[in-house]
Design a protein around this motif. Sequence first.
Motif, short mmCIF file in Angstrom:
data_model
loop_
_atom_site.label_atom_id
_atom_site.label_comp_id
_atom_site.label_asym_id
_atom_site.label_seq_id
_atom_site.Cartn_x
_atom_site.Cartn_y
_atom_site.Cartn_z
N CYS A 1 -13.18 -35.07 85.23
CA CYS A 1 -11.82 -34.52 85.32
C CYS A 1 -11.81 -33.28 86.22
N ARG B 1 -11.07 -25.28 84.45
CA ARG B 1 -11.63 -25.60 83.12
C ARG B 1 -10.60 -26.03 82.10
N ASP B 2 -9.55 -25.25 81.94
CA ASP B 2 -8.57 -25.56 80.89
C ASP B 2 -7.90 -26.92 81.14
N GLU B 3 -7.51 -27.15 82.38
CA GLU B 3 -6.86 -28.41 82.72
C GLU B 3 -7.85 -29.58 82.60
N MET C 1 -15.28 -34.61 80.94
CA MET C 1 -14.67 -33.35 81.38
C MET C 1 -15.12 -33.00 82.80
N PHE D 1 -10.36 -29.78 80.56
CA PHE D 1 -10.53 -30.02 79.12
C PHE D 1 -9.36 -30.86 78.60
N LYS D 2 -8.15 -30.46 78.94
CA LYS D 2 -6.96 -31.19 78.49
C LYS D 2 -6.97 -32.63 79.01
N MET D 3 -7.29 -32.80 80.29
CA MET D 3 -7.34 -34.13 80.89
C MET D 3 -8.36 -35.02 80.18
N ILE E 1 -9.57 -34.79 77.11
CA ILE E 1 -9.11 -35.13 75.75
C ILE E 1 -8.02 -36.19 75.80
N ASP E 2 -7.12 -36.08 76.79
CA ASP E 2 -6.00 -37.01 76.90
C ASP E 2 -6.38 -38.33 77.58
N SER E 3 -7.49 -38.36 78.29
CA SER E 3 -7.81 -39.53 79.13
C SER E 3 -7.93 -40.85 78.36
#
Length: 144
Positions: A104, A82-84, A101, A86-88, A90-92
């Motif tokens: 990802c 989940r955390d990764e 998400m 979410f980060k991916m 947002i950064d994508s």
Amino acid sequence: MPSVLVDTGVWIRLFDRRDGPRDREDVEALFDLVRAHTIVLPWPIAFETLRTRLMRNRIATSLLEREMKAPNISFLDDRDYRDEAFKMAIDSPRSGRALSMVDCLLRLVMDDRNVKIDYLATYNDADFHDVCARRRITMIPGDL
């Protein structure tokens, strides 16, 4: 038994009767192939599939329930991703390819060497072709 990860779009097209007859035949043929394997089902795929519009259709809901409760379904706890994811997500957009998400999270699951995935059933080849090639996961219907 081989395992297949089924993307949300495949689940929805299986139960959304608005497709034309030819599309219906293709979707049902694809799912006949998928049913022969263990279906790995991350919870976010279930969340996306069980959306309001589909749930208003009692026949589709009943069929979907039967499919998702079948003995070849293996629900996958997504907690570790989940955390990764979410980060991916947002950064994508900054990397030039905006991804949801859930997409990802699917990419992370496929990249996890501890999770056995042999096939990915998707109509969205572009978002997964690189991870599938790297991990030697066969994309269907793309590779059929």
